[in-house]
Motif scaffolding. Structure first.
Motif, PDB file in Angstrom:
ATOM      1  N   GLU A   2      -3.015  -3.016  -4.346  1.00 19.58           N
ATOM      2  CA  GLU A   2      -3.405  -3.485  -5.464  1.00 19.58           C
ATOM      3  C   GLU A   2      -2.814  -4.782  -5.875  1.00 19.58           C
ATOM      4  OE1 GLU A   2      -0.348  -0.687  -6.825  1.00 19.58           O
ATOM      5  OE2 GLU A   2      -2.310  -0.761  -5.340  1.00 19.58           O
ATOM      6  N   ARG A   3      -1.743  -4.959  -5.692  1.00 16.89           N
ATOM      7  CA  ARG A   3      -1.044  -5.996  -5.791  1.00 16.89           C
ATOM      8  C   ARG A   3      -1.213  -7.244  -4.940  1.00 16.89           C
ATOM      9  NH1 ARG A   3       5.436  -4.828  -6.947  1.00 16.89           N
ATOM     10  NH2 ARG A   3       5.153  -6.907  -8.031  1.00 16.89           N
ATOM     11  N   LYS A   4      -2.031  -8.164  -5.840  1.00 18.90           N
ATOM     12  CA  LYS A   4      -2.425  -9.442  -5.104  1.00 18.90           C
ATOM     13  C   LYS A   4      -1.469 -10.634  -5.473  1.00 18.90           C
ATOM     14  CE  LYS A   4      -6.025  -7.135  -4.037  1.00 18.90           C
ATOM     15  NZ  LYS A   4      -6.252  -6.648  -2.699  1.00 18.90           N
ATOM     16  N   GLY A   5      -1.890 -11.788  -5.075  1.00 19.11           N
ATOM     17  CA  GLY A   5      -1.173 -12.989  -5.262  1.00 19.11           C
ATOM     18  C   GLY A   5       0.070 -12.741  -4.156  1.00 19.11           C
ATOM     19  N   VAL A   6       1.255 -13.059  -5.018  1.00 20.10           N
ATOM     20  CA  VAL A   6       2.447 -13.083  -4.214  1.00 20.10           C
ATOM     21  C   VAL A   6       3.447 -12.165  -4.920  1.00 20.10           C
ATOM     22  CG1 VAL A   6       4.779 -14.348  -3.472  1.00 20.10           C
ATOM     23  CG2 VAL A   6       2.514 -15.372  -3.329  1.00 20.10           C
ATOM     24  N   PRO A   7       3.614 -10.846  -4.715  1.00 19.60           N
ATOM     25  CA  PRO A   7       4.219  -9.841  -5.458  1.00 19.60           C
ATOM     26  C   PRO A   7       5.785 -10.047  -5.180  1.00 19.60           C
ATOM     27  CG  PRO A   7       2.596  -8.699  -4.111  1.00 19.60           C
ATOM     28  CD  PRO A   7       2.621 -10.289  -3.597  1.00 19.60           C
ATOM     29  N   THR A   8       6.689  -9.707  -6.263  1.00 20.88           N
ATOM     30  CA  THR A   8       7.884 -10.097  -6.317  1.00 20.88           C
ATOM     31  C   THR A   8       8.913  -8.744  -6.933  1.00 20.88           C
ATOM     32  OG1 THR A   8       8.212 -11.094  -8.230  1.00 20.88           O
ATOM     33  CG2 THR A   8       7.889 -12.366  -6.244  1.00 20.88           C
ATOM     34  N   GLY A   9       9.984  -8.622  -6.414  1.00 19.09           N
ATOM     35  CA  GLY A   9      10.776  -7.465  -6.878  1.00 19.09           C
ATOM     36  C   GLY A   9      10.601  -6.311  -6.415  1.00 19.09           C
ATOM     37  N   PHE A  10      10.103  -6.172  -5.241  1.00 17.09           N
ATOM     38  CA  PHE A  10       9.711  -4.547  -4.852  1.00 17.09           C
ATOM     39  C   PHE A  10      10.555  -4.213  -3.664  1.00 17.09           C
ATOM     40  CE2 PHE A  10       7.040  -7.718  -2.309  1.00 17.09           C
ATOM     41  CZ  PHE A  10       7.207  -7.305  -1.135  1.00 17.09           C
ATOM     42  N   ILE A  11      10.907  -2.896  -3.526  1.00 13.80           N
ATOM     43  CA  ILE A  11      11.803  -2.497  -2.229  1.00 13.80           C
ATOM     44  C   ILE A  11      10.507  -1.644  -1.469  1.00 13.80           C
ATOM     45  CG2 ILE A  11      13.380  -0.747  -1.720  1.00 13.80           C
ATOM     46  CD1 ILE A  11      14.523  -2.965  -3.378  1.00 13.80           C
ATOM     47  N   LEU A  12      10.776  -2.314  -0.114  1.00 12.29           N
ATOM     48  CA  LEU A  12       9.535  -1.807   0.757  1.00 12.29           C
ATOM     49  C   LEU A  12       9.938  -0.391   1.596  1.00 12.29           C
ATOM     50  CD1 LEU A  12       6.980  -3.217   2.227  1.00 12.29           C
ATOM     51  CD2 LEU A  12       8.378  -3.493   4.186  1.00 12.29           C
ATOM     52  N   PRO A  13       9.187   0.609   1.130  1.00 15.62           N
ATOM     53  CA  PRO A  13       9.694   1.938   1.641  1.00 15.62           C
ATOM     54  C   PRO A  13       9.106   2.335   3.124  1.00 15.62           C
ATOM     55  CG  PRO A  13       7.562   2.092   0.269  1.00 15.62           C
ATOM     56  CD  PRO A  13       8.061   0.506   0.440  1.00 15.62           C
ATOM     57  N   ILE A  14      10.117   2.512   3.928  1.00 16.25           N
ATOM     58  CA  ILE A  14       9.855   2.895   5.322  1.00 16.25           C
ATOM     59  C   ILE A  14       9.857   4.288   5.564  1.00 16.25           C
ATOM     60  CG2 ILE A  14      10.464   2.542   7.868  1.00 16.25           C
ATOM     61  CD1 ILE A  14       9.711  -0.126   6.194  1.00 16.25           C
ATOM     62  N   SER A  15       8.510   5.193   5.578  1.00 17.20           N
ATOM     63  CA  SER A  15       8.571   6.433   5.499  1.00 17.20           C
ATOM     64  C   SER A  15       8.859   7.042   6.822  1.00 17.20           C
ATOM     65  CB  SER A  15       7.129   6.806   5.007  1.00 17.20           C
ATOM     66  OG  SER A  15       6.161   6.167   6.075  1.00 17.20           O
ATOM     67  N   ALA A  51     -11.865 -15.860  -2.443  1.00 16.54           N
ATOM     68  CA  ALA A  51     -10.555 -14.902  -2.321  1.00 16.54           C
ATOM     69  C   ALA A  51      -9.344 -15.470  -3.074  1.00 16.54           C
ATOM     70  CB  ALA A  51     -10.383 -14.874  -0.774  1.00 16.54           C
ATOM     71  N   LEU A  52      -9.006 -16.844  -3.032  1.00 21.09           N
ATOM     72  CA  LEU A  52      -7.975 -17.399  -3.971  1.00 21.09           C
ATOM     73  C   LEU A  52      -8.240 -16.898  -5.559  1.00 21.09           C
ATOM     74  CD1 LEU A  52      -7.536 -20.706  -2.445  1.00 21.09           C
ATOM     75  CD2 LEU A  52      -5.909 -18.887  -2.055  1.00 21.09           C
ATOM     76  N   LYS A  53      -9.348 -16.830  -5.890  1.00 20.75           N
ATOM     77  CA  LYS A  53      -9.598 -16.637  -7.253  1.00 20.75           C
ATOM     78  C   LYS A  53      -9.221 -14.962  -7.423  1.00 20.75           C
ATOM     79  CE  LYS A  53     -13.257 -19.647  -8.564  1.00 20.75           C
ATOM     80  NZ  LYS A  53     -14.925 -19.916  -8.942  1.00 20.75           N
ATOM     81  N   MET A  54      -9.337 -14.109  -6.693  1.00 24.74           N
ATOM     82  CA  MET A  54      -9.199 -12.805  -6.673  1.00 24.74           C
ATOM     83  C   MET A  54      -7.681 -12.586  -6.706  1.00 24.74           C
ATOM     84  SD  MET A  54     -10.024  -9.403  -4.300  1.00 24.74           S
ATOM     85  CE  MET A  54     -11.401  -9.190  -5.275  1.00 24.74           C
ATOM     86  N   HIS A  55      -6.850 -13.529  -5.781  1.00 25.27           N
ATOM     87  CA  HIS A  55      -5.364 -13.545  -5.771  1.00 25.27           C
ATOM     88  C   HIS A  55      -4.872 -13.993  -7.056  1.00 25.27           C
ATOM     89  CE1 HIS A  55      -4.465 -11.760  -2.056  1.00 25.27           C
ATOM     90  NE2 HIS A  55      -5.309 -12.777  -1.532  1.00 25.27           N
ATOM     91  N   GLY A  56      -5.675 -14.919  -7.548  1.00 21.32           N
ATOM     92  CA  GLY A  56      -5.197 -15.494  -8.951  1.00 21.32           C
ATOM     93  C   GLY A  56      -5.379 -14.571 -10.152  1.00 21.32           C
ATOM     94  N   GLY A  57      -6.102 -13.409 -10.046  1.00 20.82           N
ATOM     95  CA  GLY A  57      -6.196 -12.503 -11.200  1.00 20.82           C
ATOM     96  C   GLY A  57      -7.659 -12.140 -11.300  1.00 20.82           C
TER      97      GLY A  57
END
Length: 744
Positions: free
Chosen positions: A685-698, A512-518
């Motif tokens: 689709e964004r694995k690992g530790v995504p950054t710089g995103f705005i979390l939308p509350i619908s 699983a860590l390999k998948m988060h690593g790309g």
């Protein structure tokens, strides 16, 4: 006389309502009695005699003590003079002095026997040291399927297991040979028993490869109990039949009870709207409060509704026309109904339906939907409730819609609370089962980990913590990754239970860590690509960012973290060592490779030892946010501190709902975020530790009975669908042995 035994709050109250002998005689005979107070008969009524469990009557006129003073089920012991002396004059002169002496001694001796019997009863109620006979495993290679392993073991009878862990005969209700419900009365019996240690198993962000939280949970308790001789209990969620068809196959019927209760409430909503739309105030009132055998009266739940409306009347004939209308009409706005019907089957064609199309429903047609049964708020309530009374109150608070003035309409308003509680009265009891090595497990409740909090029941945890004893361990599991299941465990479940966790076990796998690593995407049923079956230290190192983030999330709550690396045969020694090294450098108390899947409890002994050591560490547990904060601020704290978002963005619908819930008085509830479990962000689709995103509350919704607000991050399906090839192709029944085939 009322007395109690030293050091025990569970002793029965015993009352002697007569001056039958002197306190000095009693003191000599009873010895260990703490206190004795005697009252003449004329003072009996003010003594609350109805609180006594045992009444000893020494009067020559027992009828002097009216039955109405004594509660039903009380044990009554007659020590009347004639009965005790067993003498009859037969014309001889009476020797009253001798008879009084014999009678007093006999009374005192009988009281002494009562004290001894009471002491024996008290001892039987105390915590008992476990006398557990663990079962031996015979691991084989290659490892067979789960169902083959299970059927190769001969489990203990559940009543034997119950006795081994200190349950009394009248505290279990047996279902077949290997399952039993445990009654909540145990909590009262062991209320003075200190709790054991409380361990949560969580995981990194899930991948299709699986991390193995459930196997770690089971392996850990097997290691603790079967190999280290430490009392331990696993507490697991009951899985839905829907997604897997066949994992639990009904178990003890809890999910069916939830389905029945949920759908009764749904039927009550539509029926009430229909009847209000087709009847005058007077006709509606007359049917709601009918004359029965010449008498007309409100039911208890109707009287409660009158009090909430500020109508302090109990005679149905005294209500004014305005009060009749106010009482009889809920005025539900159909467009605001949030309560849906449920079924425990993946049925995509029930995601949107139309109800009320028959002519008998007189044109009342509306769009609705079905959810999977475990998505019902009643499941979340079952998981968070602390008693029957608490469950009943939570069921009554469930908000199902708004009225046409914008005020909430509850199950209590519909008058259905008591009926829901009756349907749920057995489901509230945890189900006792066992691991392959004969150690105890509670399987109880299974709320979704997205729209609900994704943890097993508070009651199972509380009972288990008493049973294991002060030095024992209770291990429970949180759904999905630590950012979802663990965060909700701490901020929602621990608030409801008042329990403080001792350790977090964070589960990861090299794959699983390999998948988060790309690493490349994984397709179900297709062979794994070489990146997952061959050594690749760079992929592992890159993917450990997700593990590091989850460790940091746990540290926000002040709880020690032990990383459990679930080892697969394709993992290299270098990969395993690298993960453990990075985990420790990132703040984990310890990081341990585990082989419990292939070796049973023996493969998790080092993990168990690490958990035991971590539980001795200083614990500075704290919640992430104050309930007093505005709803928006609580959402923002979770988004930024847990998910790593820059900020949140509220839709107009979400802001409107937040304003409504705040106005209705629900602003101080905890937050239960409903978002994808496949990423720390809202984009799966964004694995690992995504950054710089705005979390939308619908949107923002509320489970008031369960006790939380749940913001929706994007769209959230509450009814799964069947794939092209469902599991039922492989499920079959042997008509001779009655064994089920095709299960895992």
């Amino acid at each position: 006389m009322l007395f109690s035994s030293p050091g025990c709050s569970a002793v029965p109250k015993i009352c002697y309502p007569d001056r039958i002998c002197s306190s000095s005689v009693l003191a000599g005979v009873l010895g260990r009695v703490v206190s004795a107070h005697f009252w003449p008969k004329k003072k009996l009524e003010c003594l609350s005699l109805h609180h006594a469990d045992v009444v000893v009557v020494g009067s020559t006129k027992p009828d002097d003590v009216p039955v109405s003073w004594i509660k039903p089920g009380t044990t009554i012991i007659s020590c009347s003079h004639d009965l005790l002396s067993e003498k009859h004059n037969h014309g001889q002169p009476a020797n009253h002095a001798a008879e009084n002496a014999v009678g007093s001694l006999a009374v005192a001796m009988r009281m002494q026997n009562m004290v001894k019997t009471t002491e024996q009863w008290i001892q039987s109620q105390q915590y008992r040291k476990w006398d557990l006979r663990c079962l031996k495993l015979q691991p084989v290679s290659p490892v067979p399927s789960d169902i083959e392993i299970s059927r190769a073991q001969s489990p203990k009878a559940v009543d034997v297991l119950a006795k081994e862990i200190g349950l009394l005969t009248d505290e279990i209700e047996i279902y077949g040979q290997t399952k039993a419900k445990v009654r909540l009365s145990l909590l009262e019996r062991l209320k003075d028993q200190p709790d054991g240690k409380y361990v949560l198993v969580a995981g990194i962000t899930p991948t299709p490869l699986g991390e193995g939280k459930s196997t770690v949970t089971i392996g850990l308790v097997q290691a603790l109990t079967a190999h280290l001789d430490i009392n331990s209990f696993a507490c697991l969620r009951q899985p839905s039949q829907g997604p897997t068809f066949g994992f639990n196959l009904h178990l003890t019927g809890d999910i069916h009870a939830i389905t029945a209760a949920n759908n009764l409430l749904a039927a009550a909503i539509d029926a009430r709207i229909l009847h209000e739309n087709t009847q005058s105030d007077k006709a509606l009132y007359n049917r709601l409060v009918p004359v029965v055998n010449g008498v007309r009266g409100f039911s208890a739940i109707q009287l409660a509704r009158l009090r909430r409306l500020g109508i302090n009347k109990s005679d149905p004939g005294t209500l004014t026309e305005e009060e009749v209308s106010k009482f009889a009409r809920l005025d539900i706005d159909p467009s605001t109904i949030t309560w849906q019907r449920v079924v425990d089957t993946n049925d995509r064609f029930l995601r949107k339906i139309t109800v009320g199309q028959a002519n008998t429903e007189k044109g009342f047609i509306r769009q609705a939907q079905f959810d999977i049964a475990v998505a019902s708020e009643i499941m979340a309530i079952l998981a968070l409730t602390t008693s029957l009374q608490d469950m009943k109150e939570r069921l009554g608070k469930m908000v199902v819609a708004n009225d046409k003035k914008g005020e909430p309409v509850t199950a209590e308003d519909l008058g259905v609370t008591g009926a829901l509680a009756v349907l749920m009265k057995d489901a509230i009891k945890p189900t006792l089962m066992q691991t392959l090595e004969g150690t105890p497990v509670f399987v109880h409740a299974g709320p979704f980990a997205n729209i609900a909090h994704g943890n097993s029941s508070v009651l199972a945890d509380k009972i288990a913590l008493k049973l294991v004893g002060e030095t024992g361990f209770v291990v429970t599991e949180a759904g999905f990754g630590a950012d979802i299941g663990m965060e909700k465990f701490f901020n929602i479940k621990c608030r409801a239970s008042g329990l403080v966790p001792s350790v977090v076990v964070l589960v990861a796998t090299v794959r699983a860590l390999k998948m988060h690593g790309g690493g490349p995407n994984v397709t179900a049923g297709a062979p794994l690509k070489k990146e997952y079956t061959e050594e690749n230290l760079q992929l592992v190192a890159d993917g450990c960012c997700n593990l590091q983030k989850q460790i940091q999330i746990a540290q926000l709550f002040g709880v020690p973290v032990v990383v459990a690396l679930n080892v697969f045969k394709t993992d290299s020694v270098a990969e395993v060592d690298l993960v453990c090294k990075i985990a420790k450098q990132s703040g984990a108390f310890d990081a341990v490779p585990c082989n419990h899947w292939s070796a049973g409890g023996r493969g998790a002994v080092k993990l168990a030892q690490a958990v035991e050591k971590a539980a001795r560490q200083k614990n500075s547990f704290k919640y992430l946010y104050s309930l007093e904060l505005p709803i928006v601020e609580k959402i923002r704290i979770i988004a930024q501190k847990v998910y790593g978002a820059e900020d949140i963005e509220l839709s107009l619908a979400a802001q409107t709902q937040i304003d409504r819930y705040t106005r209705q008085g629900f602003g101080n509830l905890p937050i239960c975020m409903a978002k994808t479990h496949l990423s720390l962000s809202h984009q799966p689709e964004r694995k690992g530790v995504p950054t710089g995103f705005i979390l939308p509350i619908s949107d923002v919704r509320a489970s008031i009975g369960a006790g939380f607000i749940y913001p929706l991050v994007g769209t959230m399906s509450t009814m799964p669908g069947l794939p092209t090839r469902p599991c039922f192709y492989d499920i079959d029944l042997d008509p001779i042995t009655e064994q089920v085939k095709g299960l895992f």
